[in-house]
Design a protein around this motif. Structure first.
Motif, PDB file in Angstrom:
ATOM      1  N   GLN A 166       0.973  -1.187  -0.009  1.00  0.00           N
ATOM      2  CA  GLN A 166       0.152   0.230  -0.105  1.00  0.00           C
ATOM      3  C   GLN A 166       0.931   1.316   0.117  1.00  0.00           C
ATOM      4  N   ARG A 167       1.934   1.114   0.636  1.00  0.00           N
ATOM      5  CA  ARG A 167       2.899   2.398   0.581  1.00  0.00           C
ATOM      6  C   ARG A 167       3.225   2.736  -0.677  1.00  0.00           C
ATOM      7  N   ILE A 168       3.961   1.501  -1.285  1.00  0.00           N
ATOM      8  CA  ILE A 168       4.282   1.649  -2.640  1.00  0.00           C
ATOM      9  C   ILE A 168       3.414   2.144  -3.824  1.00  0.00           C
ATOM     10  N   ARG A 169       1.951   1.653  -3.562  1.00  0.00           N
ATOM     11  CA  ARG A 169       0.849   2.290  -4.271  1.00  0.00           C
ATOM     12  C   ARG A 169       0.664   3.651  -4.171  1.00  0.00           C
ATOM     13  N   ASN A 170       0.920   4.205  -2.905  1.00  0.00           N
ATOM     14  CA  ASN A 170       0.626   5.725  -2.833  1.00  0.00           C
ATOM     15  C   ASN A 170       1.815   6.495  -3.200  1.00  0.00           C
ATOM     16  N   MET A 171       3.060   5.906  -2.996  1.00  0.00           N
ATOM     17  CA  MET A 171       4.100   6.459  -3.708  1.00  0.00           C
ATOM     18  C   MET A 171       4.031   6.781  -5.191  1.00  0.00           C
ATOM     19  N   ILE A 172       3.617   5.525  -5.611  1.00  0.00           N
ATOM     20  CA  ILE A 172       3.324   5.606  -7.319  1.00  0.00           C
ATOM     21  C   ILE A 172       2.410   6.656  -7.932  1.00  0.00           C
ATOM     22  N   ARG A 173       1.496   6.863  -6.982  1.00  0.00           N
ATOM     23  CA  ARG A 173       0.332   7.602  -7.370  1.00  0.00           C
ATOM     24  C   ARG A 173       1.038   9.052  -7.178  1.00  0.00           C
ATOM     25  N   SER A 174       1.606   9.413  -6.101  1.00  0.00           N
ATOM     26  CA  SER A 174       2.339  10.687  -5.621  1.00  0.00           C
ATOM     27  C   SER A 174       2.914  11.166  -6.960  1.00  0.00           C
ATOM     28  N   LEU A 175       3.855   9.853  -7.470  1.00  0.00           N
ATOM     29  CA  LEU A 175       4.829  10.269  -8.302  1.00  0.00           C
ATOM     30  C   LEU A 175       4.191  10.978  -9.613  1.00  0.00           C
ATOM     31  N   PHE A 176       3.018  10.428  -9.908  1.00  0.00           N
ATOM     32  CA  PHE A 176       2.271  10.651 -11.317  1.00  0.00           C
ATOM     33  C   PHE A 176       1.588  11.968 -11.271  1.00  0.00           C
ATOM     34  N   ASP A 177       0.906  12.183  -9.885  1.00  0.00           N
ATOM     35  CA  ASP A 177       0.342  13.346  -9.682  1.00  0.00           C
ATOM     36  C   ASP A 177       1.326  14.407  -9.786  1.00  0.00           C
ATOM     37  N   SER A 178       2.616  14.171  -9.275  1.00  0.00           N
ATOM     38  CA  SER A 178       3.594  15.393  -9.249  1.00  0.00           C
ATOM     39  C   SER A 178       4.130  15.679 -10.956  1.00  0.00           C
ATOM     40  N   ALA A 179       4.076  14.767 -11.555  1.00  0.00           N
ATOM     41  CA  ALA A 179       4.440  15.015 -13.074  1.00  0.00           C
ATOM     42  C   ALA A 179       3.212  16.043 -13.498  1.00  0.00           C
ATOM     43  N   ALA A 180       1.855  15.377 -13.526  1.00  0.00           N
ATOM     44  CA  ALA A 180       0.703  16.384 -13.894  1.00  0.00           C
ATOM     45  C   ALA A 180       0.691  17.592 -13.599  1.00  0.00           C
ATOM     46  N   ALA A 181       1.126  18.010 -12.067  1.00  0.00           N
ATOM     47  CA  ALA A 181       1.037  19.030 -11.493  1.00  0.00           C
ATOM     48  C   ALA A 181       1.970  19.821 -12.046  1.00  0.00           C
ATOM     49  N   VAL A 182       3.293  19.587 -12.478  1.00  0.00           N
ATOM     50  CA  VAL A 182       4.474  20.077 -12.719  1.00  0.00           C
ATOM     51  C   VAL A 182       4.519  20.817 -13.975  1.00  0.00           C
ATOM     52  N   HIS A 183       3.983  19.529 -14.941  1.00  0.00           N
ATOM     53  CA  HIS A 183       4.063  19.611 -16.488  1.00  0.00           C
ATOM     54  C   HIS A 183       2.557  19.340 -17.025  1.00  0.00           C
ATOM     55  N   PRO A 184       1.751  20.123 -16.895  1.00  0.00           N
ATOM     56  CA  PRO A 184       0.278  19.855 -17.252  1.00  0.00           C
ATOM     57  C   PRO A 184       0.301  19.725 -19.018  1.00  0.00           C
ATOM     58  N   VAL A 185       1.327  19.817 -19.572  1.00  0.00           N
ATOM     59  CA  VAL A 185       1.536  19.955 -21.023  1.00  0.00           C
ATOM     60  C   VAL A 185       1.621  18.091 -21.691  1.00  0.00           C
TER      61      VAL A 185
END
Length: 799
Positions: free
Chosen positions: A705-724
């Motif tokens: 579950q910790r790994i799942r949360n980390m991966i979700r945070s990772l892709f959320d970061s990419a979407a927030a920083v690079h909406p393009v």
């Protein structure tokens, strides 16, 4: 087939090597001379140059021994003394006869490792014992003459460094009788061994203010005893072995300020010898615990530059130190350890000293503008470090980064994935950098038969010459995928006819135009996905969105963050924390050109093999049966706005071959520290059935579950920083590599575009989380495509 003929004509040589000659910058008038020396293998540098020790024997330098050498009049060949690929270095040093001995001598790390019967050559040793004594007596006579010129009671200063003086000779010299007012005695680098003899002879010199016994054997066994006896026995001794004593005062400050020296041993011999004229005072590395009373603006009103680095200053409070320094009205440049006795904030130091124009060599305005709290001054020269107790090969490994050069081989098809490192011969390795250089070293690859196969290893730095005086899926077009088309329901033979372009190649606008692709075809790439799949961009994306989350190790882009890394490295070193780092190329897989090291010199030199990140190594990873492992997850991305990602139920564990260890020798072992050799066949059974059994109360589902949360945070970061990144016709599959530390906390390692899924297609596995049941290998890409393009959720879990 006849072998190619050797080039014997200069015109042919010049034509074949035209590009190399131009790139090396060798003046055209020297081309013919170069050809002659290369053809005859003439290494005649020894006729023009000699090598001498410097830096106290820690380095060697090349000096011109010929009476004259005109500008651009000659060219000299430099050979390779040792060539290797990094993983093979230690093995070669241990197995190739005499290699370690030659490298140790070349790199000056053999001085403390010679046997008792083998003494290093001394620059002024002379011919045997009588020669040594003759040289010493000559120095004594010259100093006697100087004392007579000053007056019968004038102070004396003796420089007897590295003159082969042993215990018997020291006793026979009777220095206290010859020089009753001896102020300074330099016995650095002699052969003194007996504590009783040394203490008795030097303490007879009751007026000594400075004594140097550095690098004498007597200090190896009785350092503490001899130090106490000498300091107690000489009442006015202010400097001992380059360090301030508790008796340090005006004389010690004057010596460091350039007031007192061999030409002016003491203020009694010169009425102008006060401290008032000192503008620059270097007190660095003097082991000062408390500043002398003479250190005051009254004694030194002109002091403008002060260096206090490398001193503990632990017997004075920060407040008192601030008060003392602030009283110097002329102080403009200050060098002090940060963190250190004045705290860990450069900004606070500047606030306390508003008149400072620079701190640790950096302009005050720049520090304030950048908001830097920790500012290190220019690094000291990185001299070889070694221990007399370590094997010779290990000493060479520690010193070699100051001497190595590197190149990569290439042919018409590709360039080498790993670099070749090499050490120039003794002549080349003795060359020193100069801001006003009068010689140049240039690369050259000699091909005597006109072909690369015949090349002679005079690669980089092979020549030296003087150059100046100073939605729905019906058909998919699939390329570059190892599983083949048999796992997919339908395939197109022409990319223009496909609904989906699935490729491991980058599709840019030019390729789209060349292939006739339209904007309405799905493609397995997202715009600017480099923010995830290139390691330096990955760290930058996470830092911008999350700061420094626990699941990302400290990471530096060496192209732009080298100074920050060096600061972190020294802060960790000062605090006694672990300091092992891993260097990774920006955009290479399978640990190609990846290195684990705790050597800052190695980190700096490894930058030469290509752009890299430097990341804090996970020194205490969770282990599986004593071996290091990581976990490869498959992430399916349907949208980046909103973020819609799925975790494939199939993942696999990658295991190192060798048991994990942090032994220094193991850092070169690919099969100990890297995990791409073995993939466990029973993919999901590893964590569920065996992990709990090995690690007791650790619950795999909690880790998962910790790994799942980390991966979700990772892709959320990419979407927030690079909406393009978002594109309605983009779908993609990524590999996310995860490692667990000793507390079973996940750490992100890297993200891979279109990962190799051959094993997932070959083996049937049992899924115990997610959808459950048996996952047939041949169906792997069917459920991948079903999730990405048909809104199916078989064997995937939405995050």
């Amino acid at each position: 087939m006849a072998s190619p003929s050797v080039i014997r004509d200069f015109d042919v040589f010049e034509k074949v090597h035209a590009i190399l000659l131009a790139a090396s910058g060798i003046p055209p008038p020297l081309h013919r001379q170069l050809f002659r020396k290369l053809s005859s293998e003439t290494f005649d540098g020894g006729d023009f140059f000699s090598i001498e020790p410097c830096e106290g024997g820690r380095k060697r330098r090349l000096v011109l021994s010929a009476k004259f050498l005109a500008k651009e009049s000659d060219v000299f060949l430099i050979d390779h003394a040792w060539s290797f690929r990094l993983p093979d270095a230690l093995k070669q040093l241990r197995e190739v006869p005499s290699l370690a001995e030659r490298m140790a001598a070349l790199m000056c790390v053999d001085l403390d490792l010679k046997s008792d019967t083998e003494e290093p050559e001394l620059e002024n040793e002379g011919d045997g014992k009588n020669g040594n004594q003759g040289n010493v007596l000559k120095v004594l006579e010259e100093e006697m003459d100087r004392v007579k010129e000053r007056g019968s009671d004038a102070p004396a200063w003796l420089e007897l460094e590295e003159m082969g003086i042993d215990d018997a000779m020291l006793q026979s010299l009777d220095l206290s009788t010859k020089f009753p007012n001896l102020v300074a005695l330099n016995l650095w680098g002699n052969k003194l061994q007996d504590v009783e003899t040394v203490v008795r002879e030097v303490t007879k010199c009751r007026k000594l203010k400075a004594l140097w016994l550095n690098e004498n054997p007597v200090l190896q066994s009785g350092r503490d005893a001899i130090t106490k006896a000498i300091i107690d026995g000489i009442p006015g001794l202010e400097i001992y072995n380059s360090c301030f004593t508790i008796k340090s005062g005006e004389w010690a400050l004057g010596f460091c300020g350039g007031i007192f020296g061999a030409d002016n041993p003491d203020c009694s011999s010169n009425t102008n010898g006060s401290l008032e004229g000192i503008a620059t005072l270097d007190l660095s590395d003097r082991s000062i615990h408390h500043l002398p009373k003479a250190f005051s603006p009254v004694s030194m009103p002109s002091l403008s530059h002060l260096n206090l680095q490398g001193n503990p200053l632990d017997q004075i409070s920060a407040g008192d130190l601030f008060g003392i320094l602030s009283a110097f009205a002329c102080l403009q440049d200050l060098e002090v350890d940060i963190p250190g006795p004045l705290g860990n904030s450069a900004l606070k130091i500047l606030e306390s000293f508003p008149n400072l124009s620079s701190l640790n060599g950096v302009g005050a305005s720049r520090i304030i503008e950048d908001g830097k709290h920790v500012i290190y001054a220019a690094l000291q020269p990185r001299l070889p470090e070694w221990k007399s107790t370590e094997p010779l090969a290990d000493s060479v490994i520690g010193a070699m980064w100051l001497y190595l050069m590197t190149y990569r081989l290439a042919d018409e098809e590709k360039i080498d994935e790993t670099s070749v490192w090499y050490v120039m011969d003794e002549l080349g390795s003795a060359l020193q950098h100069s801001d006003e250089a009068n010689f140049r070293v240039a690369p050259f690859l000699f091909m005597p038969e006109g072909q690369l196969e015949s090349a002679v290893s005079l690669f980089l730095d092979g020549l030296m010459f003087r150059y100046q005086e100073h939605g729905g899926i019906s058909r998919a077009y699939v390329t570059d995928i190892s599983v083949g088309l048999c796992f997919l329901p339908s395939a197109a033979t022409d990319p223009k006819d496909a609904d989906i372009i699935w490729t491991s190649m980058q599709i840019d606008s030019e390729i789209r135009k060349a292939l006739g692709l339209s904007d309405n075809q799905y493609i397995n790439q997202f715009p600017f996905e480099a923010c995830l799949v290139m390691k330096h961009h990955l760290a930058e994306t996470i830092h911008k969105a999350q700061g420094s989350p626990q699941w990302l190790q400290p990471t530096y882009n060496l192209q732009i963050q080298l100074s920050q890394l060096i600061g972190d490295y020294y802060a960790r070193k000062q605090d006694g924390r672990d300091n092992l780092w891993i260097l990774k190329p920006w955009n290479m897989a399978r640990t190609i050109d990846t290195t684990v090291t705790g050597d800052l010199s190695a980190i700096i030199r490894l930058m030469e093999t290509g752009p890299k990140i430097c990341q804090k190594y996970i020194e205490r990873p969770a282990l599986f049966k004593g071996k290091k492992f990581d976990i490869r997850y498959i992430i399916l991305v349907c949208s980046m706005n909103p973020v819609e990602i799925f975790l494939a139920d199939v993942f696999w564990v990658r295991l190192a071959n060798n048991p994990y260890t942090l032994d220094k020798d193991s850092l070169f072992e690919y099969e100990t520290h890297f995990t791409v050799m073995i993939r466990l066949r029973t993919l999901y059974s590893f964590p569920a059935k065996e992990f709990n059994w090995i690690h007791g109360n650790v619950k795999w589902l909690d880790i998962h579950q910790r790994i799942r949360n980390m991966i979700r945070s990772l892709f959320d970061s990419a979407a927030a920083v690079h909406p393009v990144m978002h594109s309605p016709f983009s779908r993609a599959m990524y590999g996310v590599d995860v490692m667990l530390d000793h507390q079973y906390m996940p750490k992100i390692l890297e993200v891979t575009y279109c990962p190799d899924c051959t094993r997932a297609c070959k083996y049937d596995t049992e899924a115990i989380v997610g959808s459950g049941g048996v996952i047939r290998g041949r169906d792997f890409f069917n459920f991948v495509f079903g999730c990405l393009f048909l809104d199916e959720s078989t064997h995937v879990t939405k995050l």
